[in-house]
Design a protein around this motif. Structure first.
Motif, short mmCIF file in Angstrom:
data_model
loop_
_atom_site.label_atom_id
_atom_site.label_comp_id
_atom_site.label_asym_id
_atom_site.label_seq_id
_atom_site.Cartn_x
_atom_site.Cartn_y
_atom_site.Cartn_z
N THR A 26 0.84 -1.20 0.00
CA THR A 26 0.00 0.00 0.00
C THR A 26 0.87 1.25 0.00
O THR A 26 1.77 1.39 0.84
N PRO A 27 0.63 2.17 -0.93
CA PRO A 27 1.44 3.39 -0.98
C PRO A 27 1.14 4.29 0.21
O PRO A 27 0.01 4.31 0.71
N ALA A 95 -5.16 2.90 -9.22
CA ALA A 95 -4.12 3.61 -9.94
C ALA A 95 -3.39 2.63 -10.86
O ALA A 95 -3.26 1.44 -10.55
N ALA A 96 -2.91 3.14 -11.97
CA ALA A 96 -2.26 2.27 -12.97
C ALA A 96 -1.01 1.60 -12.42
O ALA A 96 -0.69 0.46 -12.79
N ASP A 97 -0.30 2.27 -11.54
CA ASP A 97 0.94 1.70 -11.00
C ASP A 97 0.70 0.78 -9.81
O ASP A 97 1.64 0.24 -9.25
N GLN A 98 -0.54 0.57 -9.43
CA GLN A 98 -0.88 -0.27 -8.27
C GLN A 98 -1.57 -1.57 -8.67
O GLN A 98 -2.42 -2.08 -7.95
N THR A 102 -4.11 -4.01 -6.46
CA THR A 102 -5.48 -4.23 -6.93
C THR A 102 -5.77 -5.72 -7.08
O THR A 102 -6.82 -6.20 -6.66
N ALA A 103 -4.82 -6.45 -7.65
CA ALA A 103 -5.01 -7.89 -7.85
C ALA A 103 -5.14 -8.61 -6.51
O ALA A 103 -6.00 -9.50 -6.36
N ILE A 104 -4.32 -8.25 -5.54
CA ILE A 104 -4.39 -8.88 -4.22
C ILE A 104 -5.71 -8.57 -3.55
O ILE A 104 -6.35 -9.46 -2.96
N GLU A 105 -6.15 -7.33 -3.63
CA GLU A 105 -7.41 -6.94 -3.00
C GLU A 105 -8.60 -7.66 -3.63
O GLU A 105 -9.48 -8.16 -2.92
N ILE A 106 -8.63 -7.74 -4.95
CA ILE A 106 -9.72 -8.42 -5.63
C ILE A 106 -9.69 -9.92 -5.32
O ILE A 106 -10.74 -10.54 -5.08
N LEU A 107 -8.50 -10.52 -5.26
CA LEU A 107 -8.39 -11.94 -4.90
C LEU A 107 -8.90 -12.18 -3.48
O LEU A 107 -9.63 -13.14 -3.22
N SER A 108 -8.56 -11.29 -2.57
CA SER A 108 -9.03 -11.41 -1.18
C SER A 108 -10.55 -11.33 -1.11
O SER A 108 -11.18 -12.11 -0.39
#
Length: 141
Positions: A26-27, A95-98, A102-108
């Motif tokens: 997380t940034p 964000a495009a650089d994240q 995003t993938a981890i959050e959606i998988l969770s």
């Protein structure tokens, strides 16, 4: 314990661990840095928040899985549903650089949704029904 309840338990724990894996990715929030909160302190706050959430939900998990309390599984489901808008309101997530974040959050979220599917289907229904709590009395004594 029925197989669907066991699947829920494993998937719920996996969902929580997958969600915890995103903390280091997380940034940092620049608005907090203006107040002198360092990125490592922000990460510690995020970890503390996750642990507090887990500590709050564990009693309900125990009541649902071990004590067969139907209302406790509904509390878990409602807390999961309420957390969804909070996830999608985070602008850094999309964000495009994240992309990894995003993938981890959606998988969770997907693993959590599958976990709750198991908690409300199959042999889990009879586990939480009122009739299953009634013990048969042996007529021959």
């Amino acid at each position: 314990m029925p197989s669907n309840v066991r699947r829920f338990l494993w998937l719920w724990c996996a969902s929580f661990l997958i969600g915890a894996a995103e903390i280091p990715l997380t940034p940092p929030v620049s608005a907090l840095e203006d107040f002198g909160v360092t990125p490592s302190a922000q990460m510690a706050l995020a970890a503390a928040w996750s642990l507090l959430s887990l500590a709050t939900l564990l009693p309900f998990l125990w009541l649902a899985v071990r004590r067969r309390r139907n209302w406790a599984r509904w509390v878990l489901l409602v807390s999961f549903i309420i957390s969804m808008p909070l996830v999608f309101l985070d602008p850094a997530l999309f964000a495009a650089d994240q992309l990894p974040l995003t993938a981890i959050e959606i998988l969770s979220i997907l693993v959590g949704a599958v976990a709750f599917y198991f908690l409300f289907t199959g042999d889990a229904r009879s586990w939480f029904s009122e009739q299953s709590d009634i013990r048969a009395v042996d007529p021959v004594q």
